[in-house]
Design a protein around this motif. Sequence first.
Motif, PDB file in Angstrom:
ATOM      1  N   GLY A 223       0.824  -1.215   0.000  1.00 17.88           N
ATOM      2  CA  GLY A 223       0.000   0.000   0.000  1.00 17.88           C
ATOM      3  C   GLY A 223       0.853   1.259   0.000  1.00 17.88           C
ATOM      4  O   GLY A 223       1.856   1.329  -0.705  1.00 17.88           O
ATOM      5  N   ASP A 224       0.476   2.227   0.816  1.00 19.80           N
ATOM      6  CA  ASP A 224       1.187   3.511   0.832  1.00 19.80           C
ATOM      7  C   ASP A 224       2.382   3.525   1.779  1.00 19.80           C
ATOM      8  O   ASP A 224       2.885   4.595   2.113  1.00 19.80           O
ATOM      9  CB  ASP A 224       0.211   4.634   1.218  1.00 19.80           C
ATOM     10  N   GLN A 225       2.831   2.359   2.159  1.00 26.25           N
ATOM     11  CA  GLN A 225       3.963   2.351   3.098  1.00 26.25           C
ATOM     12  C   GLN A 225       5.273   2.769   2.446  1.00 26.25           C
ATOM     13  O   GLN A 225       6.235   3.070   3.138  1.00 26.25           O
ATOM     14  CB  GLN A 225       4.139   0.959   3.699  1.00 26.25           C
ATOM     15  N   VAL A 226       5.341   2.732   1.113  1.00 27.97           N
ATOM     16  CA  VAL A 226       6.543   3.230   0.432  1.00 27.97           C
ATOM     17  C   VAL A 226       6.141   4.310  -0.570  1.00 27.97           C
ATOM     18  O   VAL A 226       5.003   4.343  -1.038  1.00 27.97           O
ATOM     19  CB  VAL A 226       7.311   2.107  -0.330  1.00 27.97           C
ATOM     20  N   VAL A 227       7.090   5.198  -0.856  1.00 27.58           N
ATOM     21  CA  VAL A 227       6.854   6.246  -1.848  1.00 27.58           C
ATOM     22  C   VAL A 227       7.697   5.897  -3.064  1.00 27.58           C
ATOM     23  O   VAL A 227       8.898   5.646  -2.929  1.00 27.58           O
ATOM     24  CB  VAL A 227       7.285   7.626  -1.298  1.00 27.58           C
ATOM     25  N   THR A 228       7.063   5.848  -4.228  1.00 27.53           N
ATOM     26  CA  THR A 228       7.827   5.459  -5.419  1.00 27.53           C
ATOM     27  C   THR A 228       7.916   6.624  -6.411  1.00 27.53           C
ATOM     28  O   THR A 228       7.046   7.488  -6.441  1.00 27.53           O
ATOM     29  CB  THR A 228       7.165   4.268  -6.134  1.00 27.53           C
ATOM     30  N   GLU A 229       8.960   6.589  -7.192  1.00 23.90           N
ATOM     31  CA  GLU A 229       9.176   7.650  -8.171  1.00 23.90           C
ATOM     32  C   GLU A 229       9.898   7.057  -9.382  1.00 23.90           C
ATOM     33  O   GLU A 229      10.782   6.218  -9.224  1.00 23.90           O
ATOM     34  CB  GLU A 229      10.069   8.701  -7.518  1.00 23.90           C
TER      35      GLU A 229
ATOM     36  N   ASP B 191      15.749   5.793  -0.427  1.00 24.16           N
ATOM     37  CA  ASP B 191      16.169   4.727   0.480  1.00 24.16           C
ATOM     38  C   ASP B 191      16.556   3.480  -0.296  1.00 24.16           C
ATOM     39  O   ASP B 191      17.123   2.552   0.259  1.00 24.16           O
ATOM     40  CB  ASP B 191      15.035   4.409   1.461  1.00 24.16           C
ATOM     41  N   LEU B 192      16.187   3.486  -1.577  1.00 24.41           N
ATOM     42  CA  LEU B 192      16.554   2.355  -2.442  1.00 24.41           C
ATOM     43  C   LEU B 192      16.467   2.849  -3.879  1.00 24.41           C
ATOM     44  O   LEU B 192      15.521   3.544  -4.248  1.00 24.41           O
ATOM     45  CB  LEU B 192      15.556   1.189  -2.235  1.00 24.41           C
ATOM     46  N   ILE B 193      17.481   2.480  -4.674  1.00 19.11           N
ATOM     47  CA  ILE B 193      17.427   2.815  -6.104  1.00 19.11           C
ATOM     48  C   ILE B 193      17.317   1.512  -6.890  1.00 19.11           C
ATOM     49  O   ILE B 193      18.038   0.551  -6.615  1.00 19.11           O
ATOM     50  CB  ILE B 193      18.673   3.623  -6.540  1.00 19.11           C
ATOM     51  N   VAL B 194      16.404   1.509  -7.847  1.00 21.98           N
ATOM     52  CA  VAL B 194      16.196   0.311  -8.667  1.00 21.98           C
ATOM     53  C   VAL B 194      16.438   0.695 -10.126  1.00 21.98           C
ATOM     54  O   VAL B 194      15.759   1.572 -10.659  1.00 21.98           O
ATOM     55  CB  VAL B 194      14.753  -0.228  -8.500  1.00 21.98           C
ATOM     56  N   SER B 195      17.399   0.037 -10.744  1.00 22.31           N
ATOM     57  CA  SER B 195      17.667   0.314 -12.150  1.00 22.31           C
ATOM     58  C   SER B 195      16.929  -0.689 -13.030  1.00 22.31           C
ATOM     59  O   SER B 195      17.104  -1.897 -12.893  1.00 22.31           O
ATOM     60  CB  SER B 195      19.172   0.235 -12.431  1.00 22.31           C
ATOM     61  N   VAL B 196      16.117  -0.155 -13.933  1.00 21.05           N
ATOM     62  CA  VAL B 196      15.371  -1.020 -14.847  1.00 21.05           C
ATOM     63  C   VAL B 196      15.840  -0.718 -16.275  1.00 21.05           C
ATOM     64  O   VAL B 196      15.101  -0.877 -17.245  1.00 21.05           O
ATOM     65  CB  VAL B 196      13.837  -0.800 -14.673  1.00 21.05           C
TER      66      VAL B 196
ATOM     67  N   ILE C 156      10.626  -8.206  -2.479  1.00 16.59           N
ATOM     68  CA  ILE C 156      12.079  -8.078  -2.259  1.00 16.59           C
ATOM     69  C   ILE C 156      12.430  -6.620  -1.985  1.00 16.59           C
ATOM     70  O   ILE C 156      13.173  -6.291  -1.061  1.00 16.59           O
ATOM     71  CB  ILE C 156      12.867  -8.600  -3.494  1.00 16.59           C
ATOM     72  N   LEU C 157      11.864  -5.710  -2.790  1.00 21.41           N
ATOM     73  CA  LEU C 157      12.176  -4.284  -2.632  1.00 21.41           C
ATOM     74  C   LEU C 157      11.663  -3.778  -1.288  1.00 21.41           C
ATOM     75  O   LEU C 157      12.356  -3.039  -0.578  1.00 21.41           O
ATOM     76  CB  LEU C 157      11.561  -3.452  -3.767  1.00 21.41           C
ATOM     77  N   ALA C 158      10.433  -4.166  -0.951  1.00 22.46           N
ATOM     78  CA  ALA C 158       9.843  -3.694   0.307  1.00 22.46           C
ATOM     79  C   ALA C 158      10.689  -4.155   1.490  1.00 22.46           C
ATOM     80  O   ALA C 158      10.965  -3.374   2.416  1.00 22.46           O
ATOM     81  CB  ALA C 158       8.411  -4.213   0.424  1.00 22.46           C
ATOM     82  N   GLU C 159      11.141  -5.383   1.400  1.00 24.47           N
ATOM     83  CA  GLU C 159      11.967  -5.913   2.494  1.00 24.47           C
ATOM     84  C   GLU C 159      13.256  -5.109   2.631  1.00 24.47           C
ATOM     85  O   GLU C 159      13.701  -4.814   3.735  1.00 24.47           O
ATOM     86  CB  GLU C 159      12.275  -7.373   2.198  1.00 24.47           C
ATOM     87  N   ARG C 160      13.837  -4.727   1.475  1.00 20.61           N
ATOM     88  CA  ARG C 160      15.093  -3.946   1.514  1.00 20.61           C
ATOM     89  C   ARG C 160      14.929  -2.621   2.227  1.00 20.61           C
ATOM     90  O   ARG C 160      15.868  -2.079   2.774  1.00 20.61           O
ATOM     91  CB  ARG C 160      15.593  -3.655   0.097  1.00 20.61           C
ATOM     92  N   VAL C 161      13.715  -2.057   2.156  1.00 19.83           N
ATOM     93  CA  VAL C 161      13.525  -0.761   2.823  1.00 19.83           C
ATOM     94  C   VAL C 161      12.795  -0.953   4.168  1.00 19.83           C
ATOM     95  O   VAL C 161      12.269   0.002   4.739  1.00 19.83           O
ATOM     96  CB  VAL C 161      12.772   0.261   1.928  1.00 19.83           C
TER      97      VAL C 161
ATOM     98  N   ALA D 248       7.210  -4.614   5.637  1.00 13.12           N
ATOM     99  CA  ALA D 248       6.737  -5.988   5.452  1.00 13.12           C
ATOM    100  C   ALA D 248       5.542  -6.005   4.521  1.00 13.12           C
ATOM    101  O   ALA D 248       4.693  -5.103   4.560  1.00 13.12           O
ATOM    102  CB  ALA D 248       6.360  -6.590   6.796  1.00 13.12           C
ATOM    103  N   GLY D 249       5.471  -7.043   3.664  1.00 15.64           N
ATOM    104  CA  GLY D 249       4.353  -7.196   2.748  1.00 15.64           C
ATOM    105  C   GLY D 249       3.097  -7.620   3.489  1.00 15.64           C
ATOM    106  O   GLY D 249       3.146  -7.925   4.675  1.00 15.64           O
ATOM    107  N   ARG D 250       1.979  -7.658   2.769  1.00 14.45           N
ATOM    108  CA  ARG D 250       0.689  -8.014   3.390  1.00 14.45           C
ATOM    109  C   ARG D 250       0.752  -9.397   4.032  1.00 14.45           C
ATOM    110  O   ARG D 250       0.208  -9.611   5.106  1.00 14.45           O
ATOM    111  CB  ARG D 250      -0.415  -7.997   2.335  1.00 14.45           C
TER     112      ARG D 250
END
Length: 386
Positions: free
Chosen positions: A38-44, A112-117, A371-376, A379-381
């Motif tokens: 949900g809104d526990q992380v902010v993505t950009e 808090d985490l960078i993801v390269s796609v 995996i990403l949520a855990e890194r920051v 916890a998932g649902r």
Amino acid sequence: MDKFLKTGPRILFLFSDTGGGHRSATEAIIEALQLEVGDQVVTEMVDIFKEYSPRPLNRIPDLYPQLVRVPQAWGLGYRLSNGQHRARLITASAWPYVRRSIRNLVNQHPSDLIVSVHPLATAPVLRALGKTRSTPFITVVTDMVTTHALWYHRGTDLCIVPTEAARQRALMFGLQSEQVEVVGLPVAERFLQPQGDVAGLRRRLGWPVDLPVILLVGGGEGMGPLEKTAQAIAGARLPAALVVIAGRNQNLRLRLQSQNWPIPVFVYGFVREMPEFMQAADILVTKAGPGTISEAFIAGLPLILYSRLPGQEDGNVSYVVSEGAGVWAPEPEQIVSALREWIWHPEKRRRAAAASQKLARPEAARQIARILAERVGVAGREKNGA
Ligand code: UDP
């Protein structure tokens, strides 16, 4: 809500609109994050070329369709640059040129985490972060099999790949096995949800209910000899309907729409309803793009691959063919004879469809999101017991 008003760990996704695949994959992960935490992380999302590259590099997404229009030249460039040392040489020589803009990127998007796609985002951003970086960095590889060396940077914390073949390449290009995880290519949730029964979908789309439907796609940009292919299929007057997706290629769409066709033909530009289209179709004729192929696996569509980008898409073809999920038909006559075979022998089509579905990894986006949520530290649902 404005992203700056939101709280929670921030995850920055680096991608670019070179083709449609990097954006599709990134959006699928962001959607999965929303569903998982949900809104526990902010993505950009940041388009590294459009937003943070000096001229003329900032025009690469616009020029990309032209760059790949000469596949031989593209293939040569791919081969010449595809090696561990060559990849390093390329990124080292580009560094003085992009340093300032990439440093701006890093400073203007504290995360808090960078993801390269995107294969070209990894090396410069890791360099800008420096050897003592505290921000975790994860790569999500969106090519399937013959992945380019530029995807694999030893400095990444984790490299998520779609297939075992891509994992082997990661190891070959110097990554440690604990740095690499095979998860699958992230595909949007909409492809996983049944969109209603086929007849109902076709009626809504205005397609015939009583004929096999052939879906013809050339990636996000309408690439490859789409027009010639559409004409050959329609000209063969098979008992079928043809749906052609020209993607962002406006000129092609207009040309196709102005023609008289001997069989029912439906022409579209860039469509948002790809999941519905794939579910309502019987056969997919497509350029060997990794996004489209992974989506077709989920829809259980048998594939006729009519073109590929030399280099990064070569392996997609051998993968699909060796697994029995489809055929390689680079010439219009080969496409027509493959179609004929599948239309007159539906049992063969069903076999390829079953093989296609077996390759599906519908959980990939959700797994990557976890995996990403855990890194920051979120916890998932599942873990929250929701
Ligand atoms: N796509 C779409 N609408 C269109 C054409 C393409 O949503 O009209 C999507 C397609 O579903 C896939 C992506 O664009 O997710 C294309 O990615 P792919 O890796 O197949 O090819 P690329 O365009 O990156 O070469």
